[in-house]
Design a protein around this motif. Structure first.
Motif, mmCIF file in Angstrom:
data_model
loop_
_atom_site.group_PDB
_atom_site.id
_atom_site.type_symbol
_atom_site.label_atom_id
_atom_site.label_comp_id
_atom_site.label_asym_id
_atom_site.label_seq_id
_atom_site.Cartn_x
_atom_site.Cartn_y
_atom_site.Cartn_z
ATOM 1 N N GLY A 199 -3.637 32.945 19.002
ATOM 2 C CA GLY A 199 -3.137 34.295 18.838
ATOM 3 C C GLY A 199 -3.897 35.025 17.750
ATOM 4 O O GLY A 199 -4.611 34.413 16.957
ATOM 5 N N ALA A 200 -3.725 36.362 17.736
ATOM 6 C CA ALA A 200 -4.436 37.171 16.755
ATOM 7 C C ALA A 200 -3.614 37.273 15.481
ATOM 8 O O ALA A 200 -2.390 37.260 15.518
ATOM 9 C CB ALA A 200 -4.692 38.554 17.319
ATOM 10 N N LEU A 201 -4.301 37.356 14.345
ATOM 11 C CA LEU A 201 -3.631 37.578 13.069
ATOM 12 C C LEU A 201 -4.192 38.838 12.447
ATOM 13 O O LEU A 201 -5.074 39.484 13.006
ATOM 14 C CB LEU A 201 -3.854 36.382 12.134
ATOM 15 C CG LEU A 201 -3.317 35.032 12.618
ATOM 16 C CD1 LEU A 201 -3.732 33.938 11.672
ATOM 17 C CD2 LEU A 201 -1.817 35.087 12.734
ATOM 18 N N THR A 202 -3.702 39.158 11.255
ATOM 19 C CA THR A 202 -4.132 40.392 10.624
ATOM 20 C C THR A 202 -5.536 40.246 10.040
ATOM 21 O O THR A 202 -6.004 39.133 9.798
ATOM 22 C CB THR A 202 -3.168 40.748 9.494
ATOM 23 O OG1 THR A 202 -3.093 39.602 8.643
ATOM 24 C CG2 THR A 202 -1.817 41.067 10.014
ATOM 25 N N GLY A 203 -6.177 41.384 9.849
ATOM 26 C CA GLY A 203 -7.461 41.404 9.148
ATOM 27 C C GLY A 203 -8.567 40.617 9.824
ATOM 28 O O GLY A 203 -9.423 40.047 9.154
ATOM 29 N N GLY A 204 -8.569 40.569 11.140
ATOM 30 C CA GLY A 204 -9.647 39.895 11.860
ATOM 31 C C GLY A 204 -9.492 38.392 11.902
ATOM 32 O O GLY A 204 -10.326 37.697 12.469
ATOM 33 N N LYS A 205 -8.420 37.876 11.315
ATOM 34 C CA LYS A 205 -8.194 36.434 11.393
ATOM 35 C C LYS A 205 -7.470 36.100 12.693
ATOM 36 O O LYS A 205 -6.932 36.976 13.360
ATOM 37 C CB LYS A 205 -7.364 35.967 10.200
ATOM 38 C CG LYS A 205 -8.102 36.100 8.901
ATOM 39 C CD LYS A 205 -7.235 35.640 7.766
ATOM 40 C CE LYS A 205 -7.962 35.832 6.452
ATOM 41 N NZ LYS A 205 -7.060 36.152 5.375
ATOM 42 N N TYR A 206 -7.444 34.828 13.022
ATOM 43 C CA TYR A 206 -6.766 34.443 14.257
ATOM 44 C C TYR A 206 -6.319 32.998 14.136
ATOM 45 O O TYR A 206 -6.847 32.227 13.341
ATOM 46 C CB TYR A 206 -7.693 34.614 15.457
ATOM 47 C CG TYR A 206 -9.000 33.881 15.334
ATOM 48 C CD1 TYR A 206 -10.081 34.479 14.720
ATOM 49 C CD2 TYR A 206 -9.127 32.572 15.809
ATOM 50 C CE1 TYR A 206 -11.278 33.804 14.567
ATOM 51 C CE2 TYR A 206 -10.333 31.891 15.668
ATOM 52 C CZ TYR A 206 -11.399 32.514 15.043
ATOM 53 O OH TYR A 206 -12.574 31.838 14.886
ATOM 54 N N VAL A 271 1.261 39.201 30.233
ATOM 55 C CA VAL A 271 0.111 40.112 30.324
ATOM 56 C C VAL A 271 -0.770 39.739 31.506
ATOM 57 O O VAL A 271 -1.128 40.575 32.341
ATOM 58 C CB VAL A 271 -0.696 40.104 29.011
ATOM 59 C CG1 VAL A 271 -1.959 40.915 29.172
ATOM 60 C CG2 VAL A 271 0.131 40.675 27.888
ATOM 61 N N ASP B 397 -2.052 42.182 20.889
ATOM 62 C CA ASP B 397 -2.395 40.892 20.280
ATOM 63 C C ASP B 397 -3.183 40.016 21.250
ATOM 64 O O ASP B 397 -4.081 39.288 20.845
ATOM 65 C CB ASP B 397 -1.156 40.184 19.733
ATOM 66 C CG ASP B 397 -0.112 39.906 20.786
ATOM 67 O OD1 ASP B 397 -0.170 40.536 21.850
ATOM 68 O OD2 ASP B 397 0.763 39.059 20.540
ATOM 69 N N VAL B 398 -2.859 40.125 22.545
ATOM 70 C CA VAL B 398 -3.632 39.361 23.530
ATOM 71 C C VAL B 398 -5.067 39.899 23.598
ATOM 72 O O VAL B 398 -6.035 39.128 23.634
ATOM 73 C CB VAL B 398 -2.949 39.429 24.914
ATOM 74 C CG1 VAL B 398 -3.828 38.806 25.976
ATOM 75 C CG2 VAL B 398 -1.607 38.729 24.867
ATOM 76 N N ALA B 400 -6.681 41.431 21.175
ATOM 77 C CA ALA B 400 -7.366 41.059 19.935
ATOM 78 C C ALA B 400 -7.804 39.602 20.007
ATOM 79 O O ALA B 400 -8.902 39.248 19.577
ATOM 80 C CB ALA B 400 -6.451 41.280 18.733
ATOM 81 N N GLU B 401 -6.964 38.759 20.585
ATOM 82 C CA GLU B 401 -7.278 37.333 20.626
ATOM 83 C C GLU B 401 -8.371 37.056 21.638
ATOM 84 O O GLU B 401 -9.325 36.324 21.358
ATOM 85 C CB GLU B 401 -6.002 36.559 20.966
ATOM 86 C CG GLU B 401 -6.035 35.107 20.582
ATOM 87 C CD GLU B 401 -6.458 34.221 21.735
ATOM 88 O OE1 GLU B 401 -7.202 33.260 21.483
ATOM 89 O OE2 GLU B 401 -6.073 34.488 22.885
ATOM 90 N N ARG B 402 -8.254 37.668 22.838
ATOM 91 C CA ARG B 402 -9.205 37.356 23.911
ATOM 92 C C ARG B 402 -10.576 37.972 23.656
ATOM 93 O O ARG B 402 -11.586 37.415 24.028
ATOM 94 C CB ARG B 402 -8.688 37.855 25.262
ATOM 95 C CG ARG B 402 -7.452 37.138 25.744
ATOM 96 C CD ARG B 402 -7.788 35.779 26.311
ATOM 97 N NE ARG B 402 -6.828 34.804 25.793
ATOM 98 C CZ ARG B 402 -6.720 33.552 26.223
ATOM 99 N NH1 ARG B 402 -7.506 33.117 27.188
ATOM 100 N NH2 ARG B 402 -5.845 32.742 25.686
ATOM 101 N N SER B 406 -10.265 42.788 15.670
ATOM 102 C CA SER B 406 -9.215 42.718 14.661
ATOM 103 C C SER B 406 -7.931 43.353 15.185
ATOM 104 O O SER B 406 -7.957 44.405 15.812
ATOM 105 C CB SER B 406 -9.676 43.442 13.398
ATOM 106 O OG SER B 406 -8.568 43.700 12.575
ATOM 107 N N LEU B 407 -6.806 42.707 14.914
ATOM 108 C CA LEU B 407 -5.517 43.218 15.388
ATOM 109 C C LEU B 407 -5.214 44.588 14.780
ATOM 110 O O LEU B 407 -4.744 45.489 15.469
ATOM 111 C CB LEU B 407 -4.417 42.228 15.013
ATOM 112 C CG LEU B 407 -3.032 42.490 15.572
ATOM 113 C CD1 LEU B 407 -3.032 42.335 17.069
ATOM 114 C CD2 LEU B 407 -2.027 41.546 14.964
#
Lengths: 303, 544
Positions: A199-206, A271, B397-398, B400-402, B406-407
């Protein structure tokens, strides 16, 4: 016997016994001592050599960012470039280096997982058909494993820290899956998603995906223990060793489980389902509609 | 309507049987031969109809095993990974349907896919109706029923999604609770009334179950019946093809042609749903786990038709107003009511606004081509952009992840795009429509390029143009050129009817915006009015 009994009474007997005992000890000592001495010396020499190798690898691969004494470095403004490695322990070194995250290619929001550099590539392919090629690969792999162990030993020697978990502690078949699932949903799913697809996190982290190609049970354990990058530390009071093993059991058994309902669509939730519904569902039905409306009856019966 | 006086022989027998008993033959006779126009896009609404039938059938199957109960049980079943886990009976019975009931998982998956297709086809159908102007008089009421069904479908989907009490559906209910609470003054009462106590409580699943299987399907069924009967009575709109006029329908009779086609289309819909249900896993609740208010997963999304709400919520800044010990949660209230309010209210009032602006009170049975009503098409595309951006934002978020972005960047992108996107969509669509109009005018004015190069006696080369084919000309000439309204105030200072007062002033302005850049398409000789075609932006009107 009489003679011995007689000698026992002589004035020098006491000294003689002490002498004999000393001599015996000396002989026994001489019989064993040189060997242990040599082995110990050899061991110490070997350990020193391994440590030296570890230090050399550290200097070559890590010191440019983490500093020659692993004290960490800061830029001109005092912003840290790389953290100190004093006390991070063998588990952290093993996780970062065996997943290829370290040595880092370039500083960014987060170090991506990549193929480890050849010196530490413990996942090297060795199943070659040609014997000489296989032998070379196996040798290189053995060297990589030794390099990693030496580096771990060197970093541990600087300040201790958590050890690499044993194989028994990370065996996914020994954990309680049901408990693991519950713990995973409470502690891990908010970043790694419900089955660990990332999953995505804040500030470009994941939070990286936890697929089979991404992470081994040992690495999962080490990540929980040391909290790499954006991940929090789950030490043994937060999640006991059994808890960690349960989580590993859940992650590994779930990722190995086939999808009973057909294609898993990436296991990322609604999604991808919506996308499939529109593209495939509506797409196919629009094709069908076009086909049906293109069909013209040859002639309508007059009735 | 071209209606034959007699029914075909195959139906004559049963009709006589019915007539002898019910005396309704003339009705059937007339209606068996009712003509239906043929176009692929007219089938989109049928997907929704047939999905609904399949939803009723599969849904009935599921109710035989589903237990709408929040009583806590300890699972012990075929999905061994959850053995010994405490969960609600609703979740346990859904696991039971998925793993222990024969064919249960297939039925669940077909049911869910049918819900997805139901909503997707309603959206596609509504877009078709909007962009072809098929909602115009006399069909405004059917359009309103359609908007109502879309709203009902969203609620029905949300409630159904919430029933299994898995981690995702519980998260959805948690948001529903938040939305209810954010309503000023009555929020907490509505929340307590809906959930029968503190969240999640024991009552919500049984209540949603009753609404999901009884009330809303009943309302939907009634609306569908009304929709179909009105459509049957008013006749389907038709595309502007040859022989199709406002007074005559060009198409095929219901029996036997259209009946065969629509019957085949039911089977196609069923087939596609069976394929999806077999090969594509949907809503794997056993992977989500039972709902636990203390747990949450990333990539927690609703089904796609609720995505627009999710997106609005995700990009909304955290605004709250606290005064006199009360908090007004704009951060939830605005995204919950704003965007969908704009979309649904806008859709519902649009036919009446358009009628008011254009002053067109005539009956319409032939559809507009989207390019021939540039303002309508552009407003529609702006709405699509608005909805679409919020929809995609719900999956940020999907994304950003895929796609490794950046989120935060996605959130800020969507915050800007939701305002800029519709404006851009409006401008671009308008330009495209006018360009297409100009091309049509060129085809009528000059003909189509024949590929034949001729040399004039002077030695000049030119390409010969030929008149377009009859079919193409009919389609292009279906455009109704706009007639400018009389000036708001005539030479004697008397205001024109409908332009009095501030409202009348707005109306004339809007009317001018609707018509001013229309490009007239007229059949006329090649030589005359050349400039007219090329210089179409001038609001000149031919008067012949």
């Amino acid at each position: 016997m009489k003679r011995i009994t007689a000698w026992r009474r002589r004035p020098w007997a006491g000294y003689a016994v002490v002498l004999a005992a000393l001599a015996a000890i000396g002989v026994i000592y001489a019989g064993f001592s040189p060997q242990t001495d040599r082995a110990e010396a050899e061991n110490t020499a070997q350990a020193a050599q391994d440590l030296k190798n570890g230090q050399e690898l550290f200097n070559k691969n890590c010191a440019s960012c983490h500093g020659l004494n692993a004290e960490g470095t800061k830029d001109a403004k005092g912003k840290p470039i790389a953290p100190s490695l004093l006390g991070v322990g063998a588990a952290s070194v093993d996780f970062q280096v065996s997943t290829g995250r370290m040595p880092a290619m370039n500083p960014g929001a987060q170090m991506p997982r990549k193929k480890p550099i050849p010196a530490f590539d413990t996942e090297l392919k060795t199943d070659y058909a040609e014997p000489e090629k296989r032998e070379a690969a196996e040798k290189q792999k053995a060297q990589a494993e030794k390099n990693l162990a030496d580096l771990r030993a060197f970093v541990t020697s600087l300040g201790g820290g958590p050890e690499v978990p044993s194989a028994a502690a990370t065996d996914p078949s020994k954990g309680d899956v049901a408990v693991g699932g519950k713990l995973f949903r409470t502690n891990c799913a908010q970043c790694h998603s419900f089955v660990g697809s990332g999953g995505a996190l804040t500030g470009g982290k994941y939070a990286p995906p936890l697929d089979k190609s991404d992470v081994t049970p040992t690495q999962i354990y080490e990540a929980m223990l040391t909290g790499p990058q954006a991940m929090p530390v789950f030490n043994d009071t937060t999640l006991t060793q059994q808890d960690k093993q349960a989580i590993i059991a859940y992650v590994v058994q779930t990722r190995e489980e086939p999808n009973p309902g057909g294609n898993g669509l990436g296991r990322i939730g609604p999604v991808s389902e919506g996308l499939v519904g529109w593209l495939i569902g509506i797409g196919l039905l629009v094709l069908a509609a076009t086909w049906i409306t293109a069909k013209k009856p040859k002639k309508l019966k007059k009735s | 309507m071209s209606e034959a006086a007699t029914a075909p022989k195959a139906v004559e027998g049963p009709l006589t049987f019915l007539d002898d008993r019910l005396g309704s033959t003339t009705f059937f006779k007339r209606n068996m031969k009712k003509v239906f126009p043929d176009h692929w896009s007219f089938m989109l609404g049928e997907i929704a109809l047939y999905s609904f039938i399949i939803l009723l059938l599969t849904g009935t199957f599921l109710t035989l095993w589903f237990k709408p109960s929040m009583i806590e049980v300890v699972y012990d079943g075929s999905y061994t990974k959850l053995n010994g886990v405490k969960m609600s009976e609703a979740y346990a019975s859904t696991l039971n349907i998925s793993f222990d009931v024969r064919g249960g998982l297939l039925m669940r998956q077909i049911h869910h896919w049918a819900a997805i297709l139901f909503m997707a086809s309603i959206m596609a159908h509504m877009l078709r109706v909007f962009f072809t102007g098929a909602y115009r008089k006399p069909r405004e009421l059917n359009w309103l029923i359609g908007v109502g069904m879309f709203t009902m479908g969203m609620l029905e989907g949300l409630f159904g999604y919430s029933l299994p009490d898995d981690l995702l559906s519980g998260t959805g209910l948690r948001i529903t609770q938040g939305v209810a609470e954010s309503i000023p003054l009555v929020g907490s009462y509505i929340y307590m009334f809906l959930f029968g106590g503190e969240f999640p409580g024991q009552d919500i699943v049984p209540r949603l179950f009753t609404l999901h299987i009884l009330l809303i399907p009943g309302v939907l069924l009634g609306m569908i019946t009304a929709h179909m009967m009105i459509m049957w009575h008013q006749k389907h709109t038709a595309m502007p093809v040859k022989k199709q006029t406002e007074t005559q329908v060009q198409g095929y009779p219901f029996y036997p042609v259209f009946m065969a086609k629509t019957g085949a289309y039911f089977l196609f819909t069923f087939g596609v749903l069976a394929l999806l249900g077999t090969f594509a896993q949907i809503n794997p609740i056993w992977l989500f786990g039972p709902y636990d208010p203390g747990a949450i997963s990333s990539a927690s999304q609703p089904d796609f038709y609720m995505g627009v709400l999710e997106g609005s919520l995700r990009i909304m800044p955290n605004w709250e107003i606290s005064a006199w010990g009360h908090t007004l949660s704009l951060n939830v209230l605005i995204p919950a009511l704003g965007p969908l309010g704009i979309i649904f209210t806008g859709a519902a009032v649009w036919p009446f606004i358009e009628q008011w602006v254009t002053g067109d009170k005539r009956l319409h049975h032939v559809n507009d081509r989207p390019r021939n009503a540039p303002v309508r098409t552009s407003v529609g595309m702006a709405a699509v952009a608005f909805y679409g951006i919020l929809w995609v934002a719900g999956a940020n978020d999907v994304l950003a992840e895929r796609f490794h972005v950046s989120l935060f960047a996605t959130t800020w992108f969507f915050r800007v795009a939701v305002f800029v996107g519709p404006v851009l969509a409006y401008i671009i669509t308008k330009r495209i429509c006018l360009g297409l109009q100009r091309k049509d005018a060129g085809i009528i004015g000059h003909g189509v390029e024949s590929g034949v190069i001729v040399m004039s006696p002077d030695g000049e080369y030119s390409e010969r143009h030929e008149p377009a084919r009859e079919q193409e000309r009919t389609v292009i000439l279906s455009k109704e050129n706009s007639r400018p309204e009389p000036p708001a105030v005539d030479a004697n200072g008397v205001p024109a009817p409908g332009s009095k007062g501030p409202l009348g002033h707005v109306r004339s302005r809007l009317n001018r915006a609707w018509t001013f850049d229309d490009i007239p398409i007229e059949e006329h000789g090649h030589d005359e009015e050349h400039g007219e075609v090329e210089n179409g932006r001038e609001p000149k009107q031919l008067n012949h």
